[in-house]
Design an enzyme around this catalytic site. Structure first.
Site, PDB file in Angstrom:
ATOM      1  N   TYR A   1     -11.501  14.003  -6.853  1.00  0.00           N
ATOM      2  CA  TYR A   1     -10.642  13.091  -7.624  1.00  0.00           C
ATOM      3  C   TYR A   1      -9.806  13.898  -8.614  1.00  0.00           C
ATOM      4  CZ  TYR A   1      -9.250  10.104 -11.481  1.00  0.00           C
ATOM      5  OH  TYR A   1      -8.526   9.503 -12.479  1.00  0.00           O
TER       6      TYR A   1
ATOM      7  N   SER B   1      -5.227  12.424 -16.087  1.00  0.00           N
ATOM      8  CA  SER B   1      -6.566  12.235 -16.644  1.00  0.00           C
ATOM      9  C   SER B   1      -7.042  13.498 -17.332  1.00  0.00           C
ATOM     10  CB  SER B   1      -7.521  11.900 -15.490  1.00  0.00           C
ATOM     11  OG  SER B   1      -8.860  11.954 -15.913  1.00  0.00           O
TER      12      SER B   1
ATOM     13  N   LYS C   1      -5.630  14.545  -8.956  1.00  0.00           N
ATOM     14  CA  LYS C   1      -4.795  14.342 -10.160  1.00  0.00           C
ATOM     15  C   LYS C   1      -4.008  15.610 -10.476  1.00  0.00           C
ATOM     16  CE  LYS C   1      -5.340  10.213 -11.078  1.00  0.00           C
ATOM     17  NZ  LYS C   1      -4.309   9.219 -11.224  1.00  0.00           N
TER      18      LYS C   1
ATOM     19  N   THR D   1      -9.687  14.576 -16.871  1.00  0.00           N
ATOM     20  CA  THR D   1     -10.524  15.239 -15.872  1.00  0.00           C
ATOM     21  C   THR D   1      -9.913  16.588 -15.463  1.00  0.00           C
ATOM     22  OG1 THR D   1     -11.843  14.806 -13.880  1.00  0.00           O
ATOM     23  CG2 THR D   1      -9.509  14.235 -13.757  1.00  0.00           C
TER      24      THR D   1
ATOM     25  N   TYR E   1      -5.119  10.577 -19.779  1.00  0.00           N
ATOM     26  CA  TYR E   1      -5.981   9.648 -20.510  1.00  0.00           C
ATOM     27  C   TYR E   1      -7.357  10.279 -20.704  1.00  0.00           C
ATOM     28  CZ  TYR E   1      -2.963   6.332 -17.851  1.00  0.00           C
ATOM     29  OH  TYR E   1      -1.937   5.663 -17.222  1.00  0.00           O
TER      30      TYR E   1
ATOM     31  N   ASP F   1       0.861  -1.176   0.000  1.00  0.00           N
ATOM     32  CA  ASP F   1       0.000   0.000   0.000  1.00  0.00           C
ATOM     33  C   ASP F   1       0.900   1.228   0.000  1.00  0.00           C
ATOM     34  OD1 ASP F   1      -1.767   2.062   0.556  1.00  0.00           O
ATOM     35  OD2 ASP F   1      -3.044   0.771   1.814  1.00  0.00           O
ATOM     36  N   LEU F   2       0.740   2.081  -0.983  1.00  0.00           N
ATOM     37  CA  LEU F   2       1.602   3.271  -1.051  1.00  0.00           C
ATOM     38  C   LEU F   2       1.424   4.172   0.157  1.00  0.00           C
ATOM     39  CD1 LEU F   2       1.511   4.404  -4.798  1.00  0.00           C
ATOM     40  CD2 LEU F   2       3.109   2.890  -3.654  1.00  0.00           C
TER      41      LEU F   2
HETATM   42  P1  NAD Z   1      -7.907   0.656 -11.215  1.00  0.00           P
HETATM   43  O1  NAD Z   1      -8.612   0.985  -9.959  1.00  0.00           O
HETATM   44  O2  NAD Z   1      -8.359  -0.535 -11.992  1.00  0.00           O
HETATM   45  O3  NAD Z   1      -6.336   0.501 -10.942  1.00  0.00           O
HETATM   46  C1  NAD Z   1      -5.681   1.208  -9.919  1.00  0.00           C
HETATM   47  C2  NAD Z   1      -4.868   0.194  -9.133  1.00  0.00           C
HETATM   48  O4  NAD Z   1      -4.177   0.896  -8.093  1.00  0.00           O
HETATM   49  C3  NAD Z   1      -5.728  -0.848  -8.468  1.00  0.00           C
HETATM   50  O5  NAD Z   1      -5.182  -2.133  -8.715  1.00  0.00           O
HETATM   51  C4  NAD Z   1      -5.671  -0.491  -6.978  1.00  0.00           C
HETATM   52  O6  NAD Z   1      -5.796  -1.640  -6.155  1.00  0.00           O
HETATM   53  C5  NAD Z   1      -4.307   0.162  -6.892  1.00  0.00           C
HETATM   54  N1  NAD Z   1      -4.169   1.117  -5.783  1.00  0.00           N
HETATM   55  C6  NAD Z   1      -4.981   2.149  -5.443  1.00  0.00           C
HETATM   56  N2  NAD Z   1      -4.498   2.782  -4.359  1.00  0.00           N
HETATM   57  C7  NAD Z   1      -3.362   2.144  -4.014  1.00  0.00           C
HETATM   58  C8  NAD Z   1      -2.412   2.318  -2.986  1.00  0.00           C
HETATM   59  N3  NAD Z   1      -2.556   3.266  -2.050  1.00  0.00           N
HETATM   60  N4  NAD Z   1      -1.350   1.496  -2.937  1.00  0.00           N
HETATM   61  C9  NAD Z   1      -1.191   0.519  -3.864  1.00  0.00           C
HETATM   62  N5  NAD Z   1      -2.066   0.276  -4.840  1.00  0.00           N
HETATM   63  C10 NAD Z   1      -3.138   1.086  -4.921  1.00  0.00           C
HETATM   64  O7  NAD Z   1      -7.934   1.957 -12.136  1.00  0.00           O
HETATM   65  P2  NAD Z   1      -7.511   2.140 -13.656  1.00  0.00           P
HETATM   66  O8  NAD Z   1      -8.739   2.408 -14.439  1.00  0.00           O
HETATM   67  O9  NAD Z   1      -6.605   1.049 -14.070  1.00  0.00           O
HETATM   68  O10 NAD Z   1      -6.735   3.508 -13.533  1.00  0.00           O
HETATM   69  C11 NAD Z   1      -5.321   3.539 -13.391  1.00  0.00           C
HETATM   70  C12 NAD Z   1      -4.889   4.980 -13.228  1.00  0.00           C
HETATM   71  O11 NAD Z   1      -5.324   5.732 -14.352  1.00  0.00           O
HETATM   72  C13 NAD Z   1      -5.472   5.682 -12.008  1.00  0.00           C
HETATM   73  O12 NAD Z   1      -4.471   6.519 -11.473  1.00  0.00           O
HETATM   74  C14 NAD Z   1      -6.607   6.509 -12.567  1.00  0.00           C
HETATM   75  O13 NAD Z   1      -6.839   7.660 -11.795  1.00  0.00           O
HETATM   76  C15 NAD Z   1      -6.063   6.868 -13.930  1.00  0.00           C
HETATM   77  N6  NAD Z   1      -7.114   7.139 -14.922  1.00  0.00           N
HETATM   78  C16 NAD Z   1      -8.089   6.210 -15.150  1.00  0.00           C
HETATM   79  C17 NAD Z   1      -9.087   6.483 -16.082  1.00  0.00           C
HETATM   80  C18 NAD Z   1     -10.220   5.501 -16.324  1.00  0.00           C
HETATM   81  O14 NAD Z   1     -11.270   5.915 -16.822  1.00  0.00           O
HETATM   82  N7  NAD Z   1     -10.049   4.204 -16.036  1.00  0.00           N
HETATM   83  C19 NAD Z   1      -9.067   7.686 -16.799  1.00  0.00           C
HETATM   84  C20 NAD Z   1      -8.044   8.602 -16.550  1.00  0.00           C
HETATM   85  C21 NAD Z   1      -7.061   8.318 -15.608  1.00  0.00           C
HETATM   86  C1  WQD Z   2     -19.203   8.796 -20.478  1.00  0.00           C
HETATM   87  C2  WQD Z   2     -20.517   9.295 -21.059  1.00  0.00           C
HETATM   88  C3  WQD Z   2     -22.058  10.065 -19.393  1.00  0.00           C
HETATM   89  C4  WQD Z   2     -22.731   6.164 -17.517  1.00  0.00           C
HETATM   90  C5  WQD Z   2     -15.057   9.672 -16.211  1.00  0.00           C
HETATM   91  C6  WQD Z   2     -14.334  10.521 -15.200  1.00  0.00           C
HETATM   92  C7  WQD Z   2     -12.999  10.929 -15.738  1.00  0.00           C
HETATM   93  C8  WQD Z   2     -12.186   9.737 -16.257  1.00  0.00           C
HETATM   94  C9  WQD Z   2     -12.984   8.867 -17.163  1.00  0.00           C
HETATM   95  C10 WQD Z   2     -10.663   9.013 -14.553  1.00  0.00           C
HETATM   96  C11 WQD Z   2     -21.033  10.577 -20.400  1.00  0.00           C
HETATM   97  C12 WQD Z   2     -22.605   8.850 -20.103  1.00  0.00           C
HETATM   98  C13 WQD Z   2     -22.277   7.185 -18.321  1.00  0.00           C
HETATM   99  C14 WQD Z   2     -24.079   5.752 -17.603  1.00  0.00           C
HETATM  100  C15 WQD Z   2     -24.427   7.409 -19.314  1.00  0.00           C
HETATM  101  N1  WQD Z   2     -11.766   8.884 -15.174  1.00  0.00           N
HETATM  102  N2  WQD Z   2     -23.126   7.786 -19.213  1.00  0.00           N
HETATM  103  N3  WQD Z   2     -24.889   6.391 -18.522  1.00  0.00           N
HETATM  104  O1  WQD Z   2     -17.711  11.036 -17.250  1.00  0.00           O
HETATM  105  O2  WQD Z   2     -16.414  11.117 -19.447  1.00  0.00           O
HETATM  106  O3  WQD Z   2     -15.276  10.436 -17.385  1.00  0.00           O
HETATM  107  O4  WQD Z   2     -14.239   8.543 -16.549  1.00  0.00           O
HETATM  108  O5  WQD Z   2      -9.834   9.857 -14.639  1.00  0.00           O
HETATM  109  O6  WQD Z   2     -12.354  11.572 -14.699  1.00  0.00           O
HETATM  110  O7  WQD Z   2     -15.114  11.652 -14.911  1.00  0.00           O
HETATM  111  O8  WQD Z   2     -16.914   8.894 -18.388  1.00  0.00           O
HETATM  112  O9  WQD Z   2     -17.876   6.663 -18.704  1.00  0.00           O
HETATM  113  O10 WQD Z   2     -18.677   8.048 -16.755  1.00  0.00           O
HETATM  114  O11 WQD Z   2     -19.320   8.725 -19.065  1.00  0.00           O
HETATM  115  O12 WQD Z   2     -25.201   7.943 -20.127  1.00  0.00           O
HETATM  116  O13 WQD Z   2     -24.542   4.862 -16.904  1.00  0.00           O
HETATM  117  O14 WQD Z   2     -21.512   8.296 -20.796  1.00  0.00           O
HETATM  118  O15 WQD Z   2     -23.088  10.990 -19.129  1.00  0.00           O
HETATM  119  O16 WQD Z   2     -21.655  11.327 -21.396  1.00  0.00           O
HETATM  120  P1  WQD Z   2     -16.671  10.487 -18.112  1.00  0.00           P
HETATM  121  P2  WQD Z   2     -18.202   7.997 -18.153  1.00  0.00           P
END
Ligand code: NAD
Ligand code: WQD
Length: 364
Positions: free
Chosen positions: A148, A124, A152, A126, A176, A58-59
């Protein structure tokens, strides 16, 4: 190279591990499994033909992170480890600041102490909030709208300061857009705990019969068909970008922040139709009210990734749906163990587990 993959058991991290291994890198995964399954290890072994080293760390446990760096040698770190549920972050902002920001500080401290100066960081889109214009370039205004997103942005800034003031430290921040899809084997994929907050996993669960119908959040957005438009990117394309970012760091020895998207927008209804074609199943859905905090249209200008990293997305929305469906249909219940909690409450509980990293490392 020997790469530490923090959060490597998660959705994007596990896919990135497959690409890193294919490129000949040696991997060490560190994950608390707060939002992932230990079963990922076995799935990676099936894909790679060997099990990657994996430590439960755990980080938030500064001592465990230091122990990991004391026992293992790394050339670079890819940092995926964070809590990522936007809604949950509004309910528990301090848990998000703690896990994401404090965890990152511990990682950076351990890297510095061990003389490891190369980092690829999961940021992200975001951080752009509701952008003024699309496509979104990296120099667009940064305006976060939830804790969140704040975490980031703060992490990007901390890493940026380190790059500025420590000549031995370089990082690539990867912003991303909307990662979806799965590994073509169908052995690893996205397995959210509870009710999926994101669109693609929700559609997958409707298609496989776990949920009755999709609720489409708003049909009156100023978009092509009234539903929200996003830049969906195949997780395998995203994974490849991490290997390219490592190459960039070692080749150019400088830092960068780049968008990772396709540059194309897809509406909710367009995605629903594409998934229907890929799965051969109808996706029942109905339009409901807009979701708080949503925006109409966001997609990337990915040209910087192309010029700096030599990367561009190759897989289209049909491939994203096909691979997401293969994963979900082969694994209707995901990894099939305890629901990956993904909650801050769970994070707190998992922290009570005694430090296992020393044992894990000592045990080989
Ligand atoms: P995920 O939750 O599947 O993966 C994150 C991993 O980090 C998990 O395995 C979790 O157990 C681990 N983790 C969390 N906190 C921890 C800690 N304190 N110590 C050790 N391990 C820890 O998420 P993901 O979708 O694979 O996302 C990966 C990264 O990308 C994240 O930083 C997320 O914020 C970023 N991101 C994700 C998305 C998305 O939509 N999936 C979009 C933009 C950015
Ligand atoms: C996509 C579209 C919703 C669910 C989020 C985070 C962002 C990033 C990626 C981590 C939107 C619509 C969704 C549903 C729907 N994560 N929707 N019904 O909101 O673009 O981004 O994930 O960094 O920070 O905010 O992605 O997949 O939630 O939504 O109609 O049940 O789908 O309104 O238009 P979003 P999402």
């Amino acid at each position: 190279m020997r790469i530490l993959v923090c959060g490597g058991a998660g959705f994007i991290g596990s896919h990135t591990c497959t690409v890193l291994a294919e490129r000949g890198h040696e991997l060490v995964i560190a994950d608390s499994f707060v939002n992932s399954s230990p079963r990922v290890e076995g799935r990676l072994e099936a894909i790679l033909g060997h099990a990657p080293a994996c430590h439960r760390v755990d980080l938030l446990d500064r001592g465990a992170v230091a122990a990991l760096f004391a026992c293992e040698r790394f050339d670079a770190v890819i940092h995926f480890a964070a809590l990522k549920a936007v809604g949950e972050s509004c309910e528990r902002p301090l848990d998000y600041f703690d896990n994401n920001i404090a965890g990152t500080i511990h990682l950076l401290q351990a890297m510095r102490a061990a003389g490891v100066g190369r980092l690829v960081f999961s940021s992200s889109a975001t951080v752009y909030g509701d952008p003024d214009t699309v496509p979104v370039c990296e120099d667009a205004a940064l305006r976060v709208s939830n804790p969140y997103g704040r975490s980031k942005l703060v992490m990007e800034q901390l890493i940026g300061d380190l790059c500025t003031y420590d000549p031995g430290f370089q990082a690539v921040n990867l912003r991303y857009f909307n990662p979806v899809g799965a590994h073509p084997s169908g052995l690893i994929g996205e397995d959210p705990g509870g009710i999926p907050g994101n669109l693609m996993p929700y559609i997958c669960q409707v298609a496989v019969g776990r949920r009755e119908r999709l609720e489409v959040f708003g049909g009156d957005w100023p978009t092509v068909d009234g539903t929200g438009v996003r830049d969906y990117i195949h997780v395998m394309d995203l994974a490849r970008a991490h290997a390219d970012a490592l190459d960039f760091l070692f080749r150019e020895r400088r830092s960068a922040t780049v968008n990772l998207g396709t540059g194309r927008g897809t509406s909710v209804l367009q995605l629903v139709r594409a998934f229907g074609r890929a799965s051969g199943r109808e996706i029942p859905h109905r339009i409901v009210a807009r979701r708080a905090g949503d925006v109409a249209e966001v997609y990337a200008d990915p040209s910087l990734a192309r010029s700096l990293l030599g990367w561009q997305a190759e897989l289209d929305i049909d491939a994203m749906c096909r691979d997401a469906w293969r994963w979900q249909s082969m694994n209707p219940d995901g990894y099939g163990d305890e629901p990956a909690a993904g909650t801050a409450a769970h994070a707190t509980a998992s922290r009570r587990v005694p430090d296992q990293v020393s044992e894990a490392i000592a045990g080989g």
